[in-house]
Design a protein around this motif. Sequence first.
Motif, PDB file in Angstrom:
ATOM      1  N   THR A   1       0.850  -1.187   0.000  1.00 40.87           N
ATOM      2  CA  THR A   1       0.000   0.000   0.000  1.00 40.87           C
ATOM      3  C   THR A   1       0.884   1.234   0.000  1.00 40.87           C
ATOM      4  O   THR A   1       2.059   1.173   0.346  1.00 40.87           O
ATOM      5  CB  THR A   1      -0.932   0.040   1.221  1.00 40.87           C
ATOM      6  N   ARG A   2       0.282   2.352  -0.365  1.00 38.77           N
ATOM      7  CA  ARG A   2       1.059   3.590  -0.379  1.00 38.77           C
ATOM      8  C   ARG A   2       0.204   4.732   0.162  1.00 38.77           C
ATOM      9  O   ARG A   2      -1.018   4.772  -0.002  1.00 38.77           O
ATOM     10  CB  ARG A   2       1.572   3.898  -1.776  1.00 38.77           C
ATOM     11  N   PHE A   3       0.871   5.656   0.799  1.00 41.42           N
ATOM     12  CA  PHE A   3       0.262   6.916   1.204  1.00 41.42           C
ATOM     13  C   PHE A   3       0.958   7.992   0.388  1.00 41.42           C
ATOM     14  O   PHE A   3       2.186   8.088   0.425  1.00 41.42           O
ATOM     15  CB  PHE A   3       0.442   7.140   2.701  1.00 41.42           C
ATOM     16  N   ALA A   4       0.183   8.775  -0.366  1.00 38.40           N
ATOM     17  CA  ALA A   4       0.792   9.652  -1.369  1.00 38.40           C
ATOM     18  C   ALA A   4       0.337  11.103  -1.198  1.00 38.40           C
ATOM     19  O   ALA A   4      -0.415  11.628  -2.023  1.00 38.40           O
ATOM     20  CB  ALA A   4       0.452   9.150  -2.767  1.00 38.40           C
TER      21      ALA A   4
ATOM     22  N   THR B   1      -0.469  -2.901  -4.684  1.00 38.14           N
ATOM     23  CA  THR B   1      -1.534  -3.896  -4.830  1.00 38.14           C
ATOM     24  C   THR B   1      -2.888  -3.380  -4.366  1.00 38.14           C
ATOM     25  O   THR B   1      -3.928  -3.878  -4.807  1.00 38.14           O
ATOM     26  CB  THR B   1      -1.217  -5.165  -4.016  1.00 38.14           C
ATOM     27  N   HIS B   2      -2.885  -2.403  -3.447  1.00 37.18           N
ATOM     28  CA  HIS B   2      -4.136  -1.868  -2.909  1.00 37.18           C
ATOM     29  C   HIS B   2      -4.017  -0.362  -2.743  1.00 37.18           C
ATOM     30  O   HIS B   2      -3.014   0.132  -2.216  1.00 37.18           O
ATOM     31  CB  HIS B   2      -4.465  -2.490  -1.547  1.00 37.18           C
ATOM     32  N   VAL B   3      -5.045   0.352  -3.197  1.00 38.77           N
ATOM     33  CA  VAL B   3      -5.116   1.803  -3.018  1.00 38.77           C
ATOM     34  C   VAL B   3      -6.339   2.112  -2.170  1.00 38.77           C
ATOM     35  O   VAL B   3      -7.470   1.788  -2.558  1.00 38.77           O
ATOM     36  CB  VAL B   3      -5.205   2.532  -4.371  1.00 38.77           C
ATOM     37  N   VAL B   4      -6.108   2.683  -1.016  1.00 43.90           N
ATOM     38  CA  VAL B   4      -7.178   3.075  -0.104  1.00 43.90           C
ATOM     39  C   VAL B   4      -7.257   4.594  -0.117  1.00 43.90           C
ATOM     40  O   VAL B   4      -6.285   5.275   0.206  1.00 43.90           O
ATOM     41  CB  VAL B   4      -6.910   2.584   1.330  1.00 43.90           C
ATOM     42  N   ARG B   5      -8.403   5.134  -0.518  1.00 40.69           N
ATOM     43  CA  ARG B   5      -8.544   6.587  -0.586  1.00 40.69           C
ATOM     44  C   ARG B   5     -10.014   6.970  -0.479  1.00 40.69           C
ATOM     45  O   ARG B   5     -10.892   6.118  -0.395  1.00 40.69           O
ATOM     46  CB  ARG B   5      -7.926   7.124  -1.874  1.00 40.69           C
TER      47      ARG B   5
ATOM     48  N   PRO C   1      -4.203  -1.998  -9.277  1.00 38.93           N
ATOM     49  CA  PRO C   1      -4.366  -2.440  -7.889  1.00 38.93           C
ATOM     50  C   PRO C   1      -5.845  -2.592  -7.555  1.00 38.93           C
ATOM     51  O   PRO C   1      -6.719  -2.164  -8.316  1.00 38.93           O
ATOM     52  CB  PRO C   1      -3.728  -1.300  -7.087  1.00 38.93           C
ATOM     53  N   ALA C   2      -6.133  -3.201  -6.422  1.00 35.45           N
ATOM     54  CA  ALA C   2      -7.492  -3.215  -5.892  1.00 35.45           C
ATOM     55  C   ALA C   2      -7.749  -1.860  -5.241  1.00 35.45           C
ATOM     56  O   ALA C   2      -6.835  -1.257  -4.668  1.00 35.45           O
ATOM     57  CB  ALA C   2      -7.653  -4.336  -4.880  1.00 35.45           C
ATOM     58  N   PHE C   3      -8.989  -1.388  -5.336  1.00 41.17           N
ATOM     59  CA  PHE C   3      -9.318  -0.072  -4.805  1.00 41.17           C
ATOM     60  C   PHE C   3     -10.352  -0.175  -3.688  1.00 41.17           C
ATOM     61  O   PHE C   3     -11.290  -0.981  -3.759  1.00 41.17           O
ATOM     62  CB  PHE C   3      -9.864   0.839  -5.903  1.00 41.17           C
ATOM     63  N   ALA C   4     -10.164   0.652  -2.669  1.00 39.82           N
ATOM     64  CA  ALA C   4     -11.127   0.776  -1.571  1.00 39.82           C
ATOM     65  C   ALA C   4     -11.392   2.263  -1.382  1.00 39.82           C
ATOM     66  O   ALA C   4     -10.498   3.011  -0.982  1.00 39.82           O
ATOM     67  CB  ALA C   4     -10.571   0.161  -0.289  1.00 39.82           C
ATOM     68  N   HIS C   5     -12.608   2.687  -1.690  1.00 36.40           N
ATOM     69  CA  HIS C   5     -12.966   4.102  -1.581  1.00 36.40           C
ATOM     70  C   HIS C   5     -13.838   4.317  -0.349  1.00 36.40           C
ATOM     71  O   HIS C   5     -14.967   3.822  -0.286  1.00 36.40           O
ATOM     72  CB  HIS C   5     -13.702   4.564  -2.840  1.00 36.40           C
ATOM     73  N   GLU C   6     -13.285   5.048   0.610  1.00 33.33           N
ATOM     74  CA  GLU C   6     -13.952   5.255   1.889  1.00 33.33           C
ATOM     75  C   GLU C   6     -14.877   6.460   1.852  1.00 33.33           C
ATOM     76  O   GLU C   6     -14.598   7.448   1.165  1.00 33.33           O
ATOM     77  CB  GLU C   6     -12.912   5.495   2.985  1.00 33.33           C
TER      78      GLU C   6
END
Length: 441
Positions: free
Chosen positions: A5-8, A199-203, A226-231
């Motif tokens: 994962t990354r924090f950008a 692999t995963h982008v959480v935003r 990547p797989a995406f998770a939109h909060e």
Amino acid sequence: MTVLTRFAPSPTGRLHVGNIRTALHNWLWAQKNGGRFVLRIDDTDAERSEEQFVTAIRADLAWLGLNPDGEERQSARFALYEAQFAALRDAGHVYPAYETAQELDLKRKIAAGRGLPPVYDRAALALGETERAALEAAGVRPHWRFRLDHAAPIEWDDLIRGHQRFDPATMSDPVIRRADGSWLYMLPSAIDDAAMGVTHVVRGEDHVSNTALQLQMFAALGSTPPAFAHEALLVGSEGKLSKRLGSVGVDSFRTAGIEPEAVKALLARIGTSDPVEPLVQVERLIETFDFARFGRAPARFDDAELAAVNTRIVHQLEFEAVAARLPAGMSAVEWEAVRPNLTIVADAAEWWRVIEGPIATEADPADRDFLAEAAEVAATIDWSADPWHALTSALKASSGRTGKALFLPLRRALTGLDHGPEMKALLPLIGCERAIARLKG
């Protein structure tokens, strides 16, 4: 597959509570899956990016205990962007457009007047080589757009929002590069995610339409997305999107005496079906983190809830964890005595002053004889055991006082306050000499 994962963040300001939540969730997902969490400084905007904010971002993550396993900077990756851009241009995935900002604004207004969505009309694609050469000879420099494929809908299964579907024909070809050659967010981010093996982008859910566009960019780059998770976005306690949340960050938490454990405990759980718990050990947060527990409703951030969680966290902190922040001379014994009455660690200094003195007191005239008697009794009791019980038992027998009439005048004379830690724990810390002096007034 190793989870990455990354924090950008862009270093154009300090991290706010929404950024911190995003960083935390990316970190938690990596930790839960035995993966890696990378900090990527998105500093392509040279005019607005500042090194002081890069330093602040690193410091804020360190304070929260979100230590990256690596760091990348987009400003060091321009050669990669140029190479990928050239390949996309040669393959026809990007094209030059020559409209000015004013011309584009006029097009949007005309579309709005006709009741149409403000979708770019692709007029630049109709230009021939001669027309483009004439514009450039006249000094008009193009900006560049990514050409969306209208052949099929854009679909993916979001880890939070479920199945998503967009019609690319209803979307404008996104501008990826300005006329001055500088990059916008979309393409460099997709290039980096692919090259870094994210692999995963959480935003936040405000990026859902960006994801639809970027999925076509990944396809054009020949990369697996990547797989995406939109909060759901954070809202204030009043239930509305709050501009104030944009200024709430690590600095404000520190100023308010909030512990990093409290920030993580709250931000890990709000917006989920799990209760917010005052968990000092982060392992439990990692263990229970699951995108399936996140709802679609806005996640409510409440200062009062954070303060309450923080108080419960403080009541669990061991002396070793706070010793460097306590007054000189304060030991584990004093800390454990006053800890149940603290809301923040800094409040321990107030109780240290109560213990060490001097304190200001003014006895009720009706209690003066009683307190004088208490001073005499205090000089005779055994201070090595339980002096508070010994003192109050003797005074109860000699004065006939009970309950509040017995305890409150003693607490006021000994501490200057009507409330506080249990006197059983506090009186031995005040000690015989100071206690007798205070009782005499």
